[in-house]
Design a protein around this motif. Sequence first.
Motif, PDB file in Angstrom:
ATOM      1  N   LEU A  57       8.665  -3.494   2.103  1.00  0.00           N
ATOM      2  CA  LEU A  57       7.521  -2.745   1.592  1.00  0.00           C
ATOM      3  C   LEU A  57       8.044  -1.555   0.805  1.00  0.00           C
ATOM      4  O   LEU A  57       8.884  -0.795   1.298  1.00  0.00           O
ATOM      5  CB  LEU A  57       6.649  -2.256   2.756  1.00  0.00           C
ATOM      6  CG  LEU A  57       5.384  -1.478   2.439  1.00  0.00           C
ATOM      7  CD1 LEU A  57       4.324  -2.412   1.871  1.00  0.00           C
ATOM      8  CD2 LEU A  57       4.855  -0.808   3.700  1.00  0.00           C
ATOM      9  N   LYS A  67       9.435  -4.957   6.661  1.00  0.00           N
ATOM     10  CA  LYS A  67       8.144  -5.214   7.282  1.00  0.00           C
ATOM     11  C   LYS A  67       8.351  -5.990   8.578  1.00  0.00           C
ATOM     12  O   LYS A  67       9.347  -6.697   8.748  1.00  0.00           O
ATOM     13  CB  LYS A  67       7.239  -6.013   6.339  1.00  0.00           C
ATOM     14  CG  LYS A  67       6.822  -5.264   5.089  1.00  0.00           C
ATOM     15  CD  LYS A  67       5.931  -6.099   4.206  1.00  0.00           C
ATOM     16  CE  LYS A  67       4.589  -6.352   4.828  1.00  0.00           C
ATOM     17  NZ  LYS A  67       3.667  -7.037   3.889  1.00  0.00           N
ATOM     18  N   GLY A 223      -7.174  -9.535   3.917  1.00  0.00           N
ATOM     19  CA  GLY A 223      -6.380  -9.541   2.707  1.00  0.00           C
ATOM     20  C   GLY A 223      -7.180  -9.786   1.451  1.00  0.00           C
ATOM     21  O   GLY A 223      -6.663  -9.641   0.344  1.00  0.00           O
ATOM     22  N   ASN A 248     -11.000  -0.103   0.332  1.00  0.00           N
ATOM     23  CA  ASN A 248      -9.599   0.299   0.525  1.00  0.00           C
ATOM     24  C   ASN A 248      -9.308   0.554   1.999  1.00  0.00           C
ATOM     25  O   ASN A 248     -10.009   1.318   2.648  1.00  0.00           O
ATOM     26  CB  ASN A 248      -9.295   1.563  -0.281  1.00  0.00           C
ATOM     27  CG  ASN A 248      -9.467   1.346  -1.767  1.00  0.00           C
ATOM     28  OD1 ASN A 248      -9.159   0.277  -2.294  1.00  0.00           O
ATOM     29  ND2 ASN A 248      -9.982   2.358  -2.464  1.00  0.00           N
ATOM     30  N   HIS A 255      -6.951  -3.998   5.557  1.00  0.00           N
ATOM     31  CA  HIS A 255      -6.579  -4.573   4.269  1.00  0.00           C
ATOM     32  C   HIS A 255      -7.303  -3.851   3.130  1.00  0.00           C
ATOM     33  O   HIS A 255      -8.316  -3.191   3.332  1.00  0.00           O
ATOM     34  CB  HIS A 255      -6.912  -6.070   4.218  1.00  0.00           C
ATOM     35  CG  HIS A 255      -8.383  -6.353   4.212  1.00  0.00           C
ATOM     36  ND1 HIS A 255      -9.061  -6.822   5.318  1.00  0.00           N
ATOM     37  CD2 HIS A 255      -9.313  -6.226   3.244  1.00  0.00           C
ATOM     38  CE1 HIS A 255     -10.335  -6.964   5.019  1.00  0.00           C
ATOM     39  NE2 HIS A 255     -10.527  -6.605   3.774  1.00  0.00           N
ATOM     40  N   THR A 256      -6.777  -4.023   1.916  1.00  0.00           N
ATOM     41  CA  THR A 256      -7.400  -3.497   0.703  1.00  0.00           C
ATOM     42  C   THR A 256      -7.795  -4.670  -0.191  1.00  0.00           C
ATOM     43  O   THR A 256      -6.997  -5.576  -0.415  1.00  0.00           O
ATOM     44  CB  THR A 256      -6.428  -2.567  -0.048  1.00  0.00           C
ATOM     45  OG1 THR A 256      -6.204  -1.401   0.753  1.00  0.00           O
ATOM     46  CG2 THR A 256      -6.983  -2.147  -1.409  1.00  0.00           C
ATOM     47  N   TYR A 286      -2.650   4.885   1.872  1.00  0.00           N
ATOM     48  CA  TYR A 286      -2.268   3.527   1.523  1.00  0.00           C
ATOM     49  C   TYR A 286      -0.751   3.403   1.611  1.00  0.00           C
ATOM     50  O   TYR A 286      -0.034   4.407   1.575  1.00  0.00           O
ATOM     51  CB  TYR A 286      -2.725   3.213   0.093  1.00  0.00           C
ATOM     52  CG  TYR A 286      -2.069   4.109  -0.934  1.00  0.00           C
ATOM     53  CD1 TYR A 286      -0.919   3.706  -1.599  1.00  0.00           C
ATOM     54  CD2 TYR A 286      -2.571   5.382  -1.212  1.00  0.00           C
ATOM     55  CE1 TYR A 286      -0.296   4.538  -2.521  1.00  0.00           C
ATOM     56  CE2 TYR A 286      -1.950   6.218  -2.126  1.00  0.00           C
ATOM     57  CZ  TYR A 286      -0.817   5.789  -2.775  1.00  0.00           C
ATOM     58  OH  TYR A 286      -0.191   6.616  -3.675  1.00  0.00           O
ATOM     59  N   GLY A 288       0.990   1.112  -0.508  1.00  0.00           N
ATOM     60  CA  GLY A 288       1.475   0.503  -1.736  1.00  0.00           C
ATOM     61  C   GLY A 288       2.071   1.517  -2.693  1.00  0.00           C
ATOM     62  O   GLY A 288       2.292   2.678  -2.364  1.00  0.00           O
ATOM     63  N   ASP A 396      -2.631  -2.601   4.873  1.00  0.00           N
ATOM     64  CA  ASP A 396      -2.149  -2.010   3.632  1.00  0.00           C
ATOM     65  C   ASP A 396      -2.079  -0.492   3.707  1.00  0.00           C
ATOM     66  O   ASP A 396      -1.686   0.162   2.737  1.00  0.00           O
ATOM     67  CB  ASP A 396      -3.087  -2.385   2.473  1.00  0.00           C
ATOM     68  CG  ASP A 396      -3.166  -3.881   2.269  1.00  0.00           C
ATOM     69  OD1 ASP A 396      -2.120  -4.536   2.320  1.00  0.00           O
ATOM     70  OD2 ASP A 396      -4.278  -4.392   2.069  1.00  0.00           O
TER      71      ASP A 396
END
Length: 474
Positions: A57, A67, A223, A248, A255-256, A286, A288, A396
């Motif tokens: 990640l 992860k 997801g 989000n 999940h987003t 988040y 990401g 996420d």
Amino acid sequence: MSRYGQLADQLQQQIESGVWRPGERIPSIRQSCKTHHLSPMTVLQAYQLLESRGLVLARPQSGYYVKAVASPQRISTPQQAHYSGSVDINDLVFEVLQASKSRDLVPLGMAVADPTLFPHPQLGRALGSCMRRLDPFSTVADLPPGNETLRRAIARRYADDGLLVDPQQIIITTGAMEALSLSLQVLTEPGDWVVVESPTFYGALQAIERLQLKAVEIPVTPGVGIDLALLAQALAERPIKACWLMGNVQHPLGHTMPDGHKEALMQLLNAHKVPLVEDDVYAEIYFGRERPRPLKHWDSRGDSLLCSSFSKCLAPGFRVGWVVAGPHAERIQRLQLMSTLSTNVPSQLALADMLRQGGVDAHFRRLRHTLAQRQQQMRAALLHLLPGEVRISNPDGGYFLWLEFDERLDSRALHAQALACGFSLAPGALFSSQGQHNHCLRLNSSHPWSPELEAALSQLAELIHQQLDKPLLR
């Protein structure tokens, strides 16, 4: 094979053999360049390949982290909508939250993150400075819609993500819960139908119960997001007045929604002229590379309401939230004046000062890094303790894990047993109007690893095994 492919395979073998464990950082790009005599671009391609394989990640300004291994099965959800003529959830929520407040318990069931993760000294200094400079007339000037400097700072943060927001349409509220409740209240009358996700945040169900509304619970695909086919069916069959959704870091699954799903969702709501109440409180935490855009970004009609707060990411005790209300701004101000009157003025001033001075983004990066690392560590431990018997979400962002078992598990009974053993948990029955998810539970993953936490997870696994060994009642 390409050189970046060779490096990716080598690192994958190391991850699978335990050289790098879940939550740990793999060597930096610079370090791998030096070790393997490769260019930065080649190493970056290798790391991106590992990311596409679901093994690592990427965390902005931090690096790449391992992860937890995938669950043997994906989280499942009901495949049909649930229409509830009435919602009765407040008693259960009160019972669970009251029982989980003790500091003597390992706080796996708490709804708030580890309080030591927040910049309390900086918040205290900002609050003290604002109090010394406080204009007595600000208690009047900062009545709804709230402090102008704070509203402009929030609008600028949205502008950084490409969302143009008029500061005059931002209403400062006492936390996100007030923003969400006022938004729902301005759109509905008692007896109206409101769409929520399944599972959903229990606060949405509490608001629906308090306002005497009816809930349509639409399952979500982990997801991906809310089932659009079932949503379209509900919109066609019932006079839906509003949707309360999270695009989000959905709570409790984490999940987003992909951007394409967000766009399709908003097109569907806009076509039926049904406004959205968007709960976006976890957007800053988040995991990401970039902060995900809210659903409102795709709102062509402009009547959706976007709600958020600083409670989950910066200042939990300040209770400062907001709603981007659009054409509903004046009505929400009127409702707020009839209820809480206004949000705490010193808290507004202190947060406006912190946003003006900068530095909050550095805090957000540290917070995201820590939460992601702790979540992966707990997830890996649970997969080890409960092999083959549990489906665990792979969020996420945020600081929760959602665990799903077969329907023999009674999470309400498990909650009572956990309290007797010295730790808390959130039973899945909290997250639906009629207890549809009682075979699931939510755990708080934000606290640091400790002997007490490890012992609580081991005890939890033992209690779960005891329940699942019982014959299925018919």
